[in-house]
Design a protein around this motif. Sequence first.
Motif, PDB file in Angstrom:
ATOM      1  N   LEU A  14       0.532  -1.189   0.181  1.00 44.84           N
ATOM      2  CA  LEU A  14      -0.354  -0.294  -0.062  1.00 44.84           C
ATOM      3  C   LEU A  14       1.434   1.284  -0.341  1.00 44.84           C
ATOM      4  O   LEU A  14       1.724   1.282   1.356  1.00 44.84           O
ATOM      5  N   GLY A  15       1.282   1.871  -1.739  1.00 48.66           N
ATOM      6  CA  GLY A  15       1.915   3.360  -1.823  1.00 48.66           C
ATOM      7  C   GLY A  15       2.751   2.697  -2.285  1.00 48.66           C
ATOM      8  O   GLY A  15       3.351   1.435  -2.260  1.00 48.66           O
ATOM      9  N   PHE A  67      -4.649  -9.133  -1.856  1.00 52.85           N
ATOM     10  CA  PHE A  67      -3.802 -10.067  -2.712  1.00 52.85           C
ATOM     11  C   PHE A  67      -2.906 -10.459  -1.593  1.00 52.85           C
ATOM     12  O   PHE A  67      -2.118 -11.484  -1.874  1.00 52.85           O
ATOM     13  N   GLY A  68      -2.665  -9.094  -0.685  1.00 49.51           N
ATOM     14  CA  GLY A  68      -1.087 -10.167  -0.114  1.00 49.51           C
ATOM     15  C   GLY A  68      -1.401 -10.816   1.440  1.00 49.51           C
ATOM     16  O   GLY A  68      -2.120 -10.733   1.845  1.00 49.51           O
ATOM     17  N   GLU A  69      -0.592 -12.098   1.001  1.00 45.46           N
ATOM     18  CA  GLU A  69      -0.644 -13.220   2.303  1.00 45.46           C
ATOM     19  C   GLU A  69       0.092 -12.043   3.595  1.00 45.46           C
ATOM     20  O   GLU A  69       0.176 -12.444   5.079  1.00 45.46           O
ATOM     21  N   LEU A  70       0.699 -11.312   3.051  1.00 46.81           N
ATOM     22  CA  LEU A  70       1.688 -10.488   4.044  1.00 46.81           C
ATOM     23  C   LEU A  70       2.113  -8.806   3.777  1.00 46.81           C
ATOM     24  O   LEU A  70       1.614  -8.672   2.343  1.00 46.81           O
ATOM     25  N   VAL A  71       0.888  -7.472   4.017  1.00 44.68           N
ATOM     26  CA  VAL A  71       1.073  -6.832   3.145  1.00 44.68           C
ATOM     27  C   VAL A  71       2.134  -5.333   3.498  1.00 44.68           C
ATOM     28  O   VAL A  71       2.522  -5.491   5.333  1.00 44.68           O
ATOM     29  N   ILE A  72       2.704  -4.769   3.085  1.00 45.67           N
ATOM     30  CA  ILE A  72       3.273  -3.567   3.333  1.00 45.67           C
ATOM     31  C   ILE A  72       2.363  -2.243   3.567  1.00 45.67           C
ATOM     32  O   ILE A  72       2.061  -2.370   2.278  1.00 45.67           O
ATOM     33  N   GLU A  73       2.260  -1.340   4.378  1.00 44.89           N
ATOM     34  CA  GLU A  73       2.435   0.408   4.766  1.00 44.89           C
ATOM     35  C   GLU A  73       2.841   0.611   4.686  1.00 44.89           C
ATOM     36  O   GLU A  73       3.732   0.976   4.886  1.00 44.89           O
ATOM     37  N   THR A  74       2.712   1.303   4.044  1.00 42.06           N
ATOM     38  CA  THR A  74       4.050   2.587   3.223  1.00 42.06           C
ATOM     39  C   THR A  74       3.607   4.036   2.579  1.00 42.06           C
ATOM     40  O   THR A  74       3.577   4.700   1.517  1.00 42.06           O
ATOM     41  N   THR A  96       5.732   0.690   7.536  1.00 39.10           N
ATOM     42  CA  THR A  96       7.226   1.879   7.262  1.00 39.10           C
ATOM     43  C   THR A  96       6.890   3.068   7.890  1.00 39.10           C
ATOM     44  O   THR A  96       7.953   3.781   7.875  1.00 39.10           O
ATOM     45  N   ALA A  97       5.881   3.644   8.485  1.00 42.24           N
ATOM     46  CA  ALA A  97       5.243   4.936   8.195  1.00 42.24           C
ATOM     47  C   ALA A  97       5.947   5.494   9.775  1.00 42.24           C
ATOM     48  O   ALA A  97       6.709   5.406  10.690  1.00 42.24           O
ATOM     49  N   ASN A  98       6.580   7.437   9.310  1.00 35.82           N
ATOM     50  CA  ASN A  98       7.037   7.760   9.835  1.00 35.82           C
ATOM     51  C   ASN A  98       5.879   9.231  10.643  1.00 35.82           C
ATOM     52  O   ASN A  98       6.232   9.534   9.451  1.00 35.82           O
TER      53      ASN A  98
END
Length: 216
Positions: A14-15, A67-74, A96-98
Amino acid sequence: MPQAYPACMKIGILGAGHIGKALARLLAEAGHEVGISNSKDPATLRDLAHELGHGVKAFDREDAARFGELVIETIPFGKYGTLPAVPMEGKIVIDTANYYPERDGQIDLGNLSESAFIAHHLPKSRVVKAFNTIASAHLEAQGDTTKPLDDRRAIFIAGDDQEAKDVVTGLIEQIGFAAVDTGSLEDSKVQQPGTAIYGPDLTATQARAELTKLKG
Ligand SMILES: NC(=O)c1ccc[n+]([C@@H]2O[C@H](COP(=O)([O-])OP(=O)(O)OC[C@H]3O[C@@H](n4cnc5c(N)ncnc54)[C@H](OP(=O)(O)O)[C@@H]3O)[C@@H](O)[C@H]2O)c1
């Protein structure tokens, strides 16, 4: 026994900005199936997906999360309210967010760490903080799978779910870095913007030494 080094996972991102693009490329090159999304129609990402190659797919954020078995939110921290919680239930979510108030606006974290705050909005996901302390250009360039783990650039991670952290550690190692664990999501305050380990280029050995100094 959990599979800590999955050879091929479906990873939804995501991102599609600096970090999203870098991770999409590195993880797709490492053999994972990657779907990437932004806040718009997936048609806006078709050129990027083509450029990234390796079968990277363009989705909207709901479909990327599904879709993701693992998701990255960025995505920018201030957009946390748009994260699609339901399709990420039960899944590992890398955050990953700051939080930068000047960019994200004033948000009351209620004394939570930034990632604990995100996890509060994704209560059924297994949130792991990672990749927040490295600049995207360094993420693109500094991974080196030929180096011993102790000599690789450190990627700090934190989370409350050890099995999830093990999976994220495996992904980090596959793309040429070494994970250094700062502790729980609450402990991750130590790796937020403005801390001593936010930004510097440290090997895993150096990173562990810095962490020992910080934690006393
Ligand atoms: N840049 C770095 O070096 C770096 C390093 C470590 C951590 N971080 C952190 O990681 C996060 C992402 O940083 P970045 O630099 O990659 O950001 P960026 O370059 O500004 O990209 C943000 C991406 O998120 C998408 N987006 C925005 N709102 C969205 C929403 N509601 N739903 C889905 N997608 C959305 C944007 O798509 P649209 O074009 O559709 O808006 C864009 O693709 C931030 O929290 C940042 O602080 C950044």
